[in-house]
Enzyme design. Structure first.
Site, mmCIF file in Angstrom:
data_model
loop_
_atom_site.group_PDB
_atom_site.id
_atom_site.type_symbol
_atom_site.label_atom_id
_atom_site.label_comp_id
_atom_site.label_asym_id
_atom_site.label_seq_id
_atom_site.Cartn_x
_atom_site.Cartn_y
_atom_site.Cartn_z
ATOM 1 N N HIS A 288 25.904 47.508 53.538
ATOM 2 C CA HIS A 288 25.913 47.677 52.077
ATOM 3 C C HIS A 288 27.286 48.092 51.555
ATOM 4 O O HIS A 288 27.724 47.615 50.509
ATOM 5 C CB HIS A 288 24.847 48.681 51.657
ATOM 6 C CG HIS A 288 23.452 48.180 51.868
ATOM 7 N ND1 HIS A 288 22.962 47.061 51.243
ATOM 8 C CD2 HIS A 288 22.451 48.638 52.658
ATOM 9 C CE1 HIS A 288 21.714 46.852 51.633
ATOM 10 N NE2 HIS A 288 21.386 47.794 52.490
ATOM 11 N N HIS A 366 49.505 14.764 7.642
ATOM 12 C CA HIS A 366 50.229 15.757 8.435
ATOM 13 C C HIS A 366 51.094 15.050 9.474
ATOM 14 O O HIS A 366 50.589 14.514 10.461
ATOM 15 C CB HIS A 366 49.232 16.705 9.127
ATOM 16 C CG HIS A 366 49.890 17.915 9.730
ATOM 17 N ND1 HIS A 366 50.187 18.013 11.063
ATOM 18 C CD2 HIS A 366 50.326 19.071 9.155
ATOM 19 C CE1 HIS A 366 50.757 19.187 11.313
ATOM 20 N NE2 HIS A 366 50.860 19.840 10.167
#
Length: 464
Positions: A288, A366
């Site tokens: 663990h 643009h």
């Protein structure tokens, strides 16, 4: 592996005693919404605090994995988490009226059975996988522990254990497809050595231990008086050693059941990293402490990846929200609806896509002859995707407006041209308070960052 997130269809409950605390606990699994993740709740404590299944909440590793948050502690979570990972359940709230999930028979089988009884339900959200790109390694030389995560477009786990025991010897176990978990891994029980039993008992552990919920490995000659003492300890009329070196009348379910259980533990502990993993996991002599240390390393890698890398976009996968669903949430329409799909959405982040073509209305005026997407419209596309995130926090988003109050520190790093696919990710910087949300936004073309900045927005009810 499942592509979409899953929860359960209905609430289900099981009961039993905790392995280490010995406390009888009722444990209820409840459905949860997409992005919720796995959370525990202590209903027996004041305020019923919630504990996230998060590796940063791990506080104890004494023979199991214990998490704590807001003063609430949950012990031995790994078998529960393994069942959820194995069944690919992403979102669930687990309520307990005690400090520890029931140990049951020492495996994940009863959790799998009760979750299958509840049934799973697909949710309209993609799973947020962490795909290991570069191998990650963890080593613990003192205990000869090694864990690695190697790149793989799947989830596989291989475990090797070696306790220098004449009974166990060296064992291996592998999971080559997640679908194998239920039949080949879930029923494998926890184990310990006989010489550990009294130590565990002296340290006030295994209060709920029973010879029916663990495999006890006998790796030495045991005298009759010691067997009598163990019988008294576990309230058994008689304790004996079988020829296989296993205590009492437990039959091994697999020849390598201990190794398979260690694989189960690895799956449960790595779930604390917080995301389903795509990798080949290799673990030699894991425990663990090493599992959790590796899970922390995985989580740090996940956080770094989330900050530096573009969201994963696979156009062949179904979106979380398509253009029709987006139109039901946002008030924008042509020519100002600047997003095409949402590919990820949870409580803290959102990712969306804008396909840029020469047919965009703004290219007419643009930079004619040199089409470049205006920076302000990149910001607007990001704002609209951020608006989806903000509106996701209210129960009826169609009844709210999202107004942006400010933009800060915006930087434009590369031109966006016709043919580009703009993938935008927004993350909340803090919980939304009093209807005010602050978030960061990053836009990518491929893996190239094209713009980034910070935005502040306000949620306003339409009838206010």
């Amino acid at each position: 592996m499942n592509i979409k997130q899953h929860t359960i269809k209905k609430s289900v409950t099981l009961s039993g005693v905790g392995l280490h605390t010995g406390v009888e606990t009722n444990m209820t699994f409840l459905p949860a919404k997409p992005g919720h993740g796995i959370k525990f709740q202590r209903t027996d404590l004041e305020g019923q605090p919630v504990v996230d299944a998060d590796v940063d909440n791990v506080v104890d590793l004494s023979r199991g994995t214990t998490i704590e948050q807001s003063g609430a502690r949950i012990s031995t979570v790994e078998h529960t988490l393994a069942a959820l990972v194995g069944l690919q359940i992403d979102n669930v709230l687990i309520q307990l009226d005690g400090p520890e999930p029931p140990i049951m028979d020492g495996s994940s089988k009863q959790f799998v059975d009760i979750l299958n009884e509840a049934g799973t339900e697909e949710q309209n959200a993609l799973r947020d996988f962490y795909e290991v790109q570069d191998s990650i390694f963890y080593r613990e030389p003192a205990r000869d522990v090694e864990i690695a995560a190697l790149p793989l477009d799947d989830y596989r786990v291989t475990v090797m254990i070696d306790y220098n025991s004449p009974v166990l010897g060296s064992q291996h176990a592998s999971l080559t497809d997640i679908s194998q978990f239920e039949k080949e891994i879930a029923s494998c029980r926890t184990f310990c050595f006989l010489h550990e039993l009294e130590m565990l008992h002296k340290h006030n552990l295994i209060k709920g231990g029973d010879l029916n919920n663990a495999i006890v490995v006998v790796d030495r000659v045991v005298k009759e008086e010691e067997l009598e003492s163990l019988a008294s300890l576990f309230n058994k009329p008689k304790v004996e050693v079988k020829k296989e070196g296993i205590l009492n009348n437990v039959e091994l379910r697999y020849r390598n059941e201990p190794a398979r259980h260690k694989l189960l533990d690895v799956m449960g502990d790595l779930a604390l990293a917080g995301k389903p993993i795509k990798a080949q996991i290799l673990a030699a002599r894991p425990g663990h402490a090493a599992n959790v240390a590796f899970a922390k390393k995985l989580k740090r890698a996940m956080e770094t990846s989330a900050k530096q890398n573009a969201p994963k976009y696979n156009p062949s996968l179904p979106p979380v929200l398509d253009i029709n669903q987006i139109s039901n949430i946002l008030p924008h329409r042509y020519p100002f609806l600047l997003i095409d799909k949402i590919i990820h959405l949870d409580e803290e982040s959102v990712s969306g896509v804008k396909n840029v073509t020469l047919n965009e209305h703004f290219f007419m005026g643009h930079f004619p002859g040199n089409p470049v997407m205006p920076g302000v419209l990149q910001v607007e596309a990001m704002a609209q995707i951020g608006g989806i995130l903000v509106l996701n926090t209210v129960p009826d988003p169609e009844n709210y407006w999202t107004y942006f109050l400010g933009i800060e520190n915006f930087r434009f790093r590369k031109m966006v041209l016709p043919g580009d696919t703009l993938v935008i990710k927004c993350d909340l910087l803090a919980p939304i308070k009093r209807g005010i949300a602050k978030m960061t936004g990053r836009a990518f073309v491929g893996n190239t960052l094209v713009c980034e900045g910070t935005m502040t927005a306000s949620i306003v009810r339409k009838d206010s």
